[in-house]
Write a protein that holds these residues in place. Sequence first.
Motif, short mmCIF file in Angstrom:
data_model
loop_
_atom_site.label_atom_id
_atom_site.label_comp_id
_atom_site.label_asym_id
_atom_site.label_seq_id
_atom_site.Cartn_x
_atom_site.Cartn_y
_atom_site.Cartn_z
N UNK A 35 23.19 49.71 35.58
CA UNK A 35 24.37 48.86 35.38
C UNK A 35 24.90 48.54 36.77
N UNK A 36 25.44 47.35 36.95
CA UNK A 36 25.83 46.94 38.29
C UNK A 36 27.15 46.19 38.30
N UNK A 37 27.79 46.22 39.45
CA UNK A 37 28.97 45.41 39.74
C UNK A 37 28.85 44.98 41.19
N UNK A 38 29.13 43.72 41.46
CA UNK A 38 28.97 43.23 42.82
C UNK A 38 29.77 41.99 43.09
N UNK A 94 27.93 26.33 46.01
CA UNK A 94 28.67 27.53 46.40
C UNK A 94 28.96 28.40 45.19
N UNK A 95 29.17 29.70 45.49
CA UNK A 95 29.57 30.69 44.48
C UNK A 95 30.55 31.64 45.13
N UNK A 96 31.61 31.92 44.45
CA UNK A 96 32.57 32.94 44.86
C UNK A 96 32.86 33.73 43.60
N UNK A 97 32.12 34.84 43.41
CA UNK A 97 32.18 35.50 42.11
C UNK A 97 32.02 37.01 42.19
N UNK A 98 32.61 37.67 41.21
CA UNK A 98 32.42 39.09 40.94
C UNK A 98 31.50 39.18 39.73
N UNK A 99 30.44 39.98 39.83
CA UNK A 99 29.43 40.04 38.76
C UNK A 99 29.30 41.45 38.21
N UNK A 100 29.04 41.54 36.91
CA UNK A 100 28.75 42.81 36.23
C UNK A 100 27.60 42.57 35.27
#
Length: 191
Positions: free
Chosen positions: A72-75, A96-102
Amino acid sequence: MPNYTRYIVTLTLFTLFYSNILKAQPKKGEYINASIGLGLNTSYYEEDGGGTGFYAQAEYAKGITKWIGIRSYAGILLTSGDKTNENGNPTEYRISSKAFSVGGKIRIAAPIPYIAPFIESGIGASIGSFQTYTPSTNLKKNGVLMHIPVSLGLAVGRKHSVDIGFSYYFYPSMKQISGAIAAGVAIPINN
């Protein structure tokens, strides 16, 4: 030295220094994997354009066997596309991307001594802002988007303690691929 060259030299030295100290997959057990790298993104259909930036990710990983593990990840991924080209003229590409991912993924690794190739894939969600502007696409979205993570790389070292690889996030709704060239270290837990 250009920024990319300095970055690659730093990652290489980091990898060599830590490769014999820490423990990681491919092996059974639980661990935390922390990665950092150069963020990249591009359009599905255009070769030009794209952006660069910063990438960082933490994973909770459980090695089920020496071949298979779940993660499992968060980044975070922060990239921006240039609005002008090298001549200072406006460009037709801004991705472009400006994001928090899970999310979650499965890793399949070949437990070869010192260099273990792996592939990962799964499903996740990203929260942030995204833009894909090319001659054939004009998309801009804020909010939560589904993504498909895919990673290719090597777990290197005496105990496969360091990951070096390419991590990609495919955003079908944005016609965009974001990702990174990254290195990570694994810290065993509950040993």
